[in-house]
Write an enzyme that holds these catalytic residues in place. Sequence first.
Site, PDB file in Angstrom:
ATOM      1  N   SER A 276     -22.453  20.339  36.726  1.00  0.00           N
ATOM      2  CA  SER A 276     -22.339  20.945  35.518  1.00  0.00           C
ATOM      3  C   SER A 276     -23.335  20.570  34.738  1.00  0.00           C
ATOM      4  O   SER A 276     -23.803  19.442  35.015  1.00  0.00           O
ATOM      5  CB  SER A 276     -21.042  20.506  35.000  1.00  0.00           C
ATOM      6  OG  SER A 276     -21.132  20.403  33.526  1.00  0.00           O
ATOM      7  N   LYS A 282     -19.086  16.283  37.533  1.00  0.00           N
ATOM      8  CA  LYS A 282     -18.511  17.387  38.193  1.00  0.00           C
ATOM      9  C   LYS A 282     -19.275  18.054  39.445  1.00  0.00           C
ATOM     10  O   LYS A 282     -20.353  17.908  39.588  1.00  0.00           O
ATOM     11  CB  LYS A 282     -18.581  18.678  37.118  1.00  0.00           C
ATOM     12  CG  LYS A 282     -17.632  18.754  35.971  1.00  0.00           C
ATOM     13  CD  LYS A 282     -16.209  18.684  36.319  1.00  0.00           C
ATOM     14  CE  LYS A 282     -15.719  20.130  36.461  1.00  0.00           C
ATOM     15  NZ  LYS A 282     -15.989  20.935  35.611  1.00  0.00           N
ATOM     16  N   GLU A 289     -15.245  30.138  44.525  1.00  0.00           N
ATOM     17  CA  GLU A 289     -14.896  30.649  43.552  1.00  0.00           C
ATOM     18  C   GLU A 289     -15.400  32.236  43.574  1.00  0.00           C
ATOM     19  O   GLU A 289     -14.964  33.280  43.143  1.00  0.00           O
ATOM     20  CB  GLU A 289     -15.270  30.200  42.108  1.00  0.00           C
ATOM     21  CG  GLU A 289     -14.372  28.936  42.126  1.00  0.00           C
ATOM     22  CD  GLU A 289     -15.155  27.940  40.859  1.00  0.00           C
ATOM     23  OE1 GLU A 289     -14.595  28.179  39.553  1.00  0.00           O
ATOM     24  OE2 GLU A 289     -16.130  27.478  41.164  1.00  0.00           O
TER      25      GLU A 289
END
Length: 462
Positions: A276, A282, A289
């Site tokens: 991130s 992260k 996804e």
Amino acid sequence: MLWGGRFTEKLNNTAMEFSSSLSFDINLVEEDILVSMAHSTMLADIGIITNDELKSIHNGLTVIKNESSAGVWNPDASIFEDIHSAIESRLGELIGATAGKLHTGRSRNDQVATGFRLWTKKAIANLVEQTSTFQNALLTLAKLHTETIMPGYTHLQRAQPISFAFHLLAYVEMLERDKKRLQFVLDETDSSPLGCGALAGSTLPLDRNTTTEILGFSKPSSNALDAISDRDFVLDFLNACNIGMMHISRLSEELILWSTSEFNFIKLGDAFTTGSSLMPQKKNPDMAELSRGKTGRVYGNYTAIATMMKGLPLSYNRDMQEDKEPIFDSFKSYSQALSMMTGMIETLSVNENRFVDELEGDFLFATELAEWLVVKGITFRDSHHIVGEVVKVAEDNNVKLHQLTIEQLKNINIVFDETALEVFKVDGALYRKKTYGSPNPDMVRSEIEKWNKLLNRNNIIF
Ligand code: ARG
């Protein structure tokens, strides 16, 4: 320009831009050249062109093929309607008037249908191969985890204990069906429309068997009108992409869930995750996804073609040019997603003991306790009720099933004895499964062996 004799004005610039398919059917350059080579060979065979003319056509086409793969020939979409006219024009520049003989007895309608089928066959072969590679990656991981216990779910509620290998093998099954579906699409695609002309064949004695054989199709299509009108193979292909992507999307969702801190069951490899820009801690499962997300556009592509074809009168209509971008897009998305999934499976690490302690005495052994009672002669409906009471007592006392005492069990039903407590043990839980197709590690191992043998055979016939 392939036509123009009866026109006094050239096509409006915006109309050209609106109608040109060159920007995407450039993908068919190799196939179009193969089709032209086969067609011209056959024209020479039946004496319509001379052998010298054939040679010159083949040489010219080979030059175009090389120029195209070297990236030095980039036809302009504001000048050419499609790849077919662009190639013919380039051939004219290279070999002169003989180029004008290539289109004898041929229409772009049978030309595009033939080239497109060749492209689809190649795409199917690629997808089948990639699917096998993905299956192999799943099997390699499964081999290490026939005894790695995890909860199996229904309604995303813990249901019964299974192994990670068993879970992975479920995907191996799905992928095998995907390959069978692709094999079916291949059979549907494997006929040659070349020689069907615009819609009704030719008055010239074109030998369709020759072109069929040269292009490696198994038969010539038998009704010219149908062959030109037909895009069922496109829809079949897109639907194979739909279902394949749906399977990928389900695994993506599971990889995403398993890699959360809440599940903490797997860690995805760094090479297939992203960070991130704001939150340093992260590690995001973007490839999973996106594979899940791209399923939406793949479904959209199917809908686009099904809707475009609906209500078209026979045979060719220009609407049908819209068939290409969706199929190229579905192929690309599916193929990329397959390689992302393979990469993620090959590089993930498994928190093997994640569930061992947690599942000891878990309510997911309730079904097994009910089956223990059945063996003692109690009907399943009664045993279901009795185990419901056992679960309630455990819940009321805020303990897990294996923490209940034999007295507590006997209070619920006198049939209970010490051996009942055995069923709450994680150790051996998988081996207690007896049915074929269950997560019993012995059975899972022999399934893995079966799949290894199957996958080492080339099970698609081209
Ligand atoms: N670009 C067209 C397509 O892909 C080629 C066929 C054109 N045929 C025609 N009769 N205008 O469908």
